[in-house]
Design a protein around this motif. Sequence first.
Motif, PDB file in Angstrom:
ATOM      1  N   THR A 192       0.824  -1.207   0.000  1.00  0.00           N
ATOM      2  CA  THR A 192       0.000   0.000   0.000  1.00  0.00           C
ATOM      3  C   THR A 192       0.854   1.251   0.000  1.00  0.00           C
ATOM      4  OG1 THR A 192      -1.713  -1.210   1.227  1.00  0.00           O
ATOM      5  CG2 THR A 192      -1.865   1.198   1.201  1.00  0.00           C
ATOM      6  N   ALA A 193       1.899   1.265   0.839  1.00  0.00           N
ATOM      7  CA  ALA A 193       2.785   2.425   0.898  1.00  0.00           C
ATOM      8  C   ALA A 193       3.481   2.653  -0.440  1.00  0.00           C
ATOM      9  CB  ALA A 193       3.813   2.243   2.007  1.00  0.00           C
ATOM     10  N   ALA A 194       3.872   1.573  -1.106  1.00  0.00           N
ATOM     11  CA  ALA A 194       4.536   1.702  -2.402  1.00  0.00           C
ATOM     12  C   ALA A 194       3.579   2.241  -3.458  1.00  0.00           C
ATOM     13  CB  ALA A 194       5.101   0.351  -2.832  1.00  0.00           C
ATOM     14  N   VAL A 195       2.341   1.777  -3.431  1.00  0.00           N
ATOM     15  CA  VAL A 195       1.344   2.287  -4.375  1.00  0.00           C
ATOM     16  C   VAL A 195       1.112   3.769  -4.134  1.00  0.00           C
ATOM     17  CG1 VAL A 195      -1.082   2.162  -5.061  1.00  0.00           C
ATOM     18  CG2 VAL A 195       0.217   0.065  -4.725  1.00  0.00           C
ATOM     19  N   GLU A 196       0.994   4.142  -2.869  1.00  0.00           N
ATOM     20  CA  GLU A 196       0.774   5.543  -2.529  1.00  0.00           C
ATOM     21  C   GLU A 196       1.933   6.427  -2.967  1.00  0.00           C
ATOM     22  OE1 GLU A 196      -1.778   7.676  -0.624  1.00  0.00           O
ATOM     23  OE2 GLU A 196      -2.491   6.256  -2.118  1.00  0.00           O
ATOM     24  N   SER A 197       3.140   5.907  -2.914  1.00  0.00           N
ATOM     25  CA  SER A 197       4.303   6.697  -3.307  1.00  0.00           C
ATOM     26  C   SER A 197       4.323   6.987  -4.799  1.00  0.00           C
ATOM     27  CB  SER A 197       5.590   5.974  -2.915  1.00  0.00           C
ATOM     28  OG  SER A 197       5.855   4.879  -3.806  1.00  0.00           O
ATOM     29  N   GLY A 198       3.691   6.115  -5.575  1.00  0.00           N
ATOM     30  CA  GLY A 198       3.708   6.273  -7.011  1.00  0.00           C
ATOM     31  C   GLY A 198       5.033   5.924  -7.658  1.00  0.00           C
ATOM     32  N   GLU A 199       5.960   5.342  -6.890  1.00  0.00           N
ATOM     33  CA  GLU A 199       7.301   5.028  -7.388  1.00  0.00           C
ATOM     34  C   GLU A 199       7.349   3.571  -7.856  1.00  0.00           C
ATOM     35  OE1 GLU A 199      10.017   5.932  -4.275  1.00  0.00           O
ATOM     36  OE2 GLU A 199       9.296   7.996  -4.049  1.00  0.00           O
ATOM     37  N   LEU A 200       7.588   3.378  -9.141  1.00  0.00           N
ATOM     38  CA  LEU A 200       7.609   2.036  -9.695  1.00  0.00           C
ATOM     39  C   LEU A 200       8.694   1.180  -9.057  1.00  0.00           C
ATOM     40  CD1 LEU A 200       6.603  -0.059 -11.734  1.00  0.00           C
ATOM     41  CD2 LEU A 200       8.185   0.933 -13.415  1.00  0.00           C
ATOM     42  N   ASP A 201       9.903   1.734  -8.891  1.00  0.00           N
ATOM     43  CA  ASP A 201      10.995   0.952  -8.312  1.00  0.00           C
ATOM     44  C   ASP A 201      10.639   0.458  -6.912  1.00  0.00           C
ATOM     45  OD1 ASP A 201      12.437   1.353 -10.590  1.00  0.00           O
ATOM     46  OD2 ASP A 201      13.715   2.934  -9.776  1.00  0.00           O
ATOM     47  N   ARG A 202       9.991   1.291  -6.150  1.00  0.00           N
ATOM     48  CA  ARG A 202       9.608   0.902  -4.786  1.00  0.00           C
ATOM     49  C   ARG A 202       8.557  -0.200  -4.809  1.00  0.00           C
ATOM     50  NH1 ARG A 202       7.386   5.131  -0.139  1.00  0.00           N
ATOM     51  NH2 ARG A 202       7.011   3.574   1.502  1.00  0.00           N
ATOM     52  N   LEU A 203       7.598  -0.096  -5.728  1.00  0.00           N
ATOM     53  CA  LEU A 203       6.560  -1.110  -5.814  1.00  0.00           C
ATOM     54  C   LEU A 203       7.129  -2.436  -6.291  1.00  0.00           C
ATOM     55  CD1 LEU A 203       3.628  -1.971  -5.616  1.00  0.00           C
ATOM     56  CD2 LEU A 203       3.223  -0.949  -7.872  1.00  0.00           C
ATOM     57  N   VAL A 204       8.041  -2.395  -7.250  1.00  0.00           N
ATOM     58  CA  VAL A 204       8.640  -3.622  -7.775  1.00  0.00           C
ATOM     59  C   VAL A 204       9.336  -4.411  -6.675  1.00  0.00           C
ATOM     60  CG1 VAL A 204      10.516  -4.471  -9.251  1.00  0.00           C
ATOM     61  CG2 VAL A 204       8.839  -2.860 -10.165  1.00  0.00           C
TER      62      VAL A 204
END
Length: 317
Positions: A192-204
């Motif tokens: 959820t935090a990664a989605v909220e950040s909008g950062e692809l690298d973080r979500l990956v």
Amino acid sequence: MTDLAAEFEAERAHLLAVAYRMLGSRSEAEDAVQETWLRYASALADPAARAQVRELRAWLTTTCSRICLDVLRSARVRREAYPGQWLPEPVVSQLPTADGFAPDPAERAVRADQLGTALLVVLERLTPEQRVAFVLHDVFAVPFATVADVLGTTPEAARQLASRGRRAVSGPDVPRHTADLAEQRRVLAAFTAAVESGELDRLVQVLAPDVVLIGDSGGHFPAARRPVVGAEMVGRFILGLFGQAARYGERVLARPVLVDGTLGWQAETVYRDGRLIRMVTSFAMHEGRVTGVFNQLNPEKVTRLPAIGAQAGWPPH
């Protein structure tokens, strides 16, 4: 009839669990259980006939399984004509109470083995006979002699059918789901935090390299017609789907729930043409990463959702 009804009600939860695992649809499972009751009441209304049945659960399970087998054989044709990808009708309930289950006995029954959406999806790959053999033997420990009776075959053949089903559900391309509820909470919070950040690298970093995303809209809303596979592809898809949700403000409501026994989301938003979208997202998780994302937004399959509640918002907490 009063005694028959009482005996049947004592087995209803078990039968519902069996039927749901076989059919992947709570409404179809309930219909199968109701048909089982009708056959039971008809066949065993005579006390002499009832006295011949020593193991009532086995008799009812066999009868219910035969009904499910017929439904699966007809469903195969319907699924081939289904628009887009198919996901099971989700069983959604509130987060665990003290005993780890939602209070609704029907929900408790279908969640008894906590197999999750991922396995229900994989079971769709099996033939009806393989699915019945696998569910009865591997999930509910029904002896192969009884499985053979359901399928009208030999115990050896039933063993082979279950074995083929077992290999299919443990294949290398099947989303792995081994996380307990505590790990699911940690992984979903990071997701959820990664989605909220909008950062692809973080979500990956939260997604397994071979993660798969499946969406079922039943043709009512736009959805990928094939599974989205791979961390980067799934990450981009998710950011496009969820990443802009904050722009909608109060138009997006979401809350964490249990979906088929595993942690997920229930969400509501308004489509651009003014229609309400009600969506259930469930996850598979393994070794600290998300291995599967399953979005159910077919209006015909989310009619049983509980009220989303005043505490829902975005992001879901």
